[in-house]
Scaffold this active site. Structure first.
Site, mmCIF file in Angstrom:
data_model
loop_
_atom_site.group_PDB
_atom_site.id
_atom_site.type_symbol
_atom_site.label_atom_id
_atom_site.label_comp_id
_atom_site.label_asym_id
_atom_site.label_seq_id
_atom_site.Cartn_x
_atom_site.Cartn_y
_atom_site.Cartn_z
ATOM 1 N N PRO A 19 116.454 -17.798 48.247
ATOM 2 C CA PRO A 19 116.720 -16.464 47.686
ATOM 3 C C PRO A 19 118.206 -16.168 47.762
ATOM 4 C CG PRO A 19 115.745 -16.287 49.882
ATOM 5 C CD PRO A 19 115.726 -17.736 49.519
ATOM 6 N N VAL A 21 120.904 -12.999 46.384
ATOM 7 C CA VAL A 21 121.190 -11.797 45.618
ATOM 8 C C VAL A 21 122.153 -12.137 44.477
ATOM 9 C CG1 VAL A 21 122.365 -9.546 45.741
ATOM 10 C CG2 VAL A 21 120.728 -10.203 47.503
ATOM 11 N N GLN A 88 110.724 -12.444 47.052
ATOM 12 C CA GLN A 88 111.220 -12.080 48.391
ATOM 13 C C GLN A 88 111.535 -10.593 48.454
ATOM 14 O OE1 GLN A 88 115.216 -12.598 50.143
ATOM 15 N NE2 GLN A 88 114.220 -13.923 51.647
ATOM 16 N N CYS A 117 118.699 -11.386 56.870
ATOM 17 C CA CYS A 117 119.921 -10.789 56.316
ATOM 18 C C CYS A 117 120.679 -10.027 57.409
ATOM 19 C CB CYS A 117 119.580 -9.864 55.157
ATOM 20 S SG CYS A 117 121.066 -9.171 54.406
ATOM 21 N N LYS A 156 111.434 -15.522 56.140
ATOM 22 C CA LYS A 156 112.655 -16.303 56.337
ATOM 23 C C LYS A 156 113.416 -15.673 57.497
ATOM 24 C CE LYS A 156 116.738 -17.856 53.723
ATOM 25 N NZ LYS A 156 117.816 -16.890 53.918
ATOM 26 N N ASN A 215 116.757 -24.468 56.362
ATOM 27 C CA ASN A 215 117.787 -23.859 55.514
ATOM 28 C C ASN A 215 119.107 -23.775 56.273
ATOM 29 O OD1 ASN A 215 118.830 -20.612 54.797
ATOM 30 N ND2 ASN A 215 118.842 -22.200 53.211
ATOM 31 N N ARG A 244 123.705 -22.222 48.793
ATOM 32 C CA ARG A 244 125.041 -22.333 48.196
ATOM 33 C C ARG A 244 125.233 -23.593 47.357
ATOM 34 N NH1 ARG A 244 128.241 -22.105 53.323
ATOM 35 N NH2 ARG A 244 126.219 -22.907 54.036
#
Ligand code: FNR
Length: 486
Positions: A19, A21, A88, A117, A156, A215, A244
């Protein structure tokens, strides 16, 4: 009693688009799938925003859109990704999470809760990493979702300061019945440039039975498809989630190897235009892919672009852009005509006393900052009439708008349905002006009776003329157009 998962998403041996943004919207997800990703996560969407969205079938684009109260598309998906896309959400409340999950579950393959986050906007609402210190809440949210929906649920997380605490937390998460857990191998205060803790992910993978999705390996480990496997091996995880490295070059998912950035950029842009991506997202993604070439002539053009059209110009894809726009317009017109035919009877009845014309506002036909609505308003003022009242409705089937304006107890409308509220109200104002025989102030009608703000210094507009001076309007009669009184 809830129907258990019909399409069960398997989280073993999968390569997953993480995920992200702005990045994880439909065009990027479709491109990742095309290159070989098995599962694609959407960007994190906040429960409070999603709860107020309505689901709309966008027939012109062939998508399902979730639209907020301000008419923005919050989540767009389509059939191609239905069995691969994980939705998500950002949440800190079990009931809200369930409401959102139930809203979208039939359009997606799984639901994920973001507990990783570290940003303040997330943590101050009790979301993201704030959840990691509140395992009771984690349990409440995940159990409620697992019991309440028929699609697999995942979450996550980031790792905790101690390995023991991390393992205990993941074991507690496992007991809620989730299908998998994604572990970003960094602590909440660690930034992307800090090394990823493969050893912690490995220890977690070995301590639980559910699939662990590793991840955090981009840049340091993941550089191409083969190194995704290296990261999986180093973490003993079931699957790998890539963020990324996929943002910089989505062809990371190609077993055959990376494609040159120039090719990938253009393929991404093809999807972005086809699915009407917001230009700021298109630009953001392309900038991430261009990276060190941002200073090139093309990079500078991209940087200056303020629309998808300008972006396409920068990549010499303007013909493609025009073709897609023309197709879209044709489709919208077809759908418009169909809907109009289908709704003719009730509309006829509903608008029995309304003066209708097939008129559409074209901004280019008017001087800048002068609109038919302004002219109609000013005309009403001069006639000492109450100001025009617009009643604008949106049709759920295609989200198009139509408007009726009332002036001096008479109703007027354009029979066209249009994309924006602004556009239809202008079209409606034109119908009214034309019916009343009042000049619309079009450029080709000669000098506009309204003073043009941008041309304020031009000599033909006498000094001191007010913006809204329409003294010549009501004398400027036009021949009566064809009116359809129904
Ligand atoms: C992210 N990340 C992220 N994570 C998440 O769970 N939900 C999100 O919406 C986002 N958004 C986001 C945007 C951008 C631009 C970046 C770069 C990252 C974090 C991401 O999913 C991932 O956990 C980290 O980037 C580490 O993985 P990589 O990059 O090493 O593969």
């Amino acid at each position: 009693m809830v129907n258990r998962a019909v399409v069960k998403l398997c989280y073993k041996n999968k390569v997953i688009l993480a995920p992200m943004v702005r990045v994880g919207t439909l065009p990027m997800r479709l491109l990742a799938l095309e290159y070989g990703a098995d599962i694609v996560y959407c960007e994190e969407l906040i429960d409070l925003k999603m709860m107020h969205c309505r689901r709309v079938v966008n027939e012109a684009l062939g998508t399902i859109d979730y639209i907020a109260t301000d008419d923005r598309v919050v989540f767009r998906t389509c059939e191609r990704e239905k069995s691969h896309v994980v939705f998500q959400m950002g949440t800190s409340d079990a009931q809200r999470a369930l409401t959102v999950a139930q809203l979208v579950e039939n359009d997606v393959a799984g639901i994920d809760v973001n507990m990783g986050c570290p940003k303040e906007y997330s943590t101050k609402g009790g979301m993201g990493v704030a959840l990691l210190t509140n395992p009771d809440k984690i349990e409440a949210i995940l159990s409620t979702l697992v019991k309440g929906i028929s699609k697999p649920v995942t979450c996550k997380i980031r790792i905790l300061p101690s390995l023991e605490d991390t393992i205990n937390l993941v074991k507690r998460i496992e007991r809620t019945g989730v299908a998998a857990v994604a572990v970003h191998g960094r602590r909440k205060e660690e930034r992307p440039q800090h090394p990823v803790h493969c050893d912690v992910i490995k220890a977690v993978s070995e301590a639980v039975s559910i699939p662990v999705i590793a991840n955090g390996g981009s840049q340091e480990i993941i550089k191409d498809f083969a190194s995704i496997e290296t990261f999986r091996w180093a973490t003993s995880a079931s699957s790998v989630m890539v963020a990324r490295a996929a943002m910089w070059n989505p062809s990371i998912f190609r077993k055959e190897g990376l494609l040159p950035a120039e090719k990938v950029l253009r393929e991404y842009l093809t999807y972005a235009i086809r699915y009407d991506s917001h230009y700021s997202n298109t630009k953001y993604c392309l900038c991430q892919m261009l990276r060190e070439k941002l200073e090139s002539a093309q990079g500078k053009k991209l940087h200056a672009a303020q629309s998808n059209e300008e972006i396409c110009e920068a990549f010499e894809m303007i013909d493609y852009y025009k073709e897609v726009m023309a197709d879209l317009e044709a489709k919208r017109n077809q759908l418009n005509a169909r809907d109009q035919r289908e709704s003719e009877q009730p509309e006829d009845k509903e608008h029995a006393d309304t003066i209708q014309m097939a008129v559409r506002f074209n901004k280019r036909e008017y001087p800048p900052q002068i609109t038919p609505k302004m002219i109609l308003l000013e005309w009403c003022r001069r006639q000492k009439l109450p100001q025009p009242v617009y009643e604008t409705v949106q049709r759920p089937s295609d989200r198009l708008f139509n408007s009726v304006v009332t002036v001096a107890n008479k109703k007027y409308r354009s029979s066209y349905w249009d994309k924006t509220k602004k556009m239809v109200e202008q079209s409606t104002a034109i119908v009214c002006l034309q019916s009343l025989g009042v000049s619309e102030g079009k450029l080709y009608e000669g000098k506009s009776p309204l003073k043009n703000k941008r041309k304020r210094d031009e000599p033909e507009v006498p000094n001191g003329t007010e913006m809204t001076d329409t003294s010549s309007l009501d004398t400027n009669k036009r021949s009566s157009p064809l009116l359809t009184k129904v």
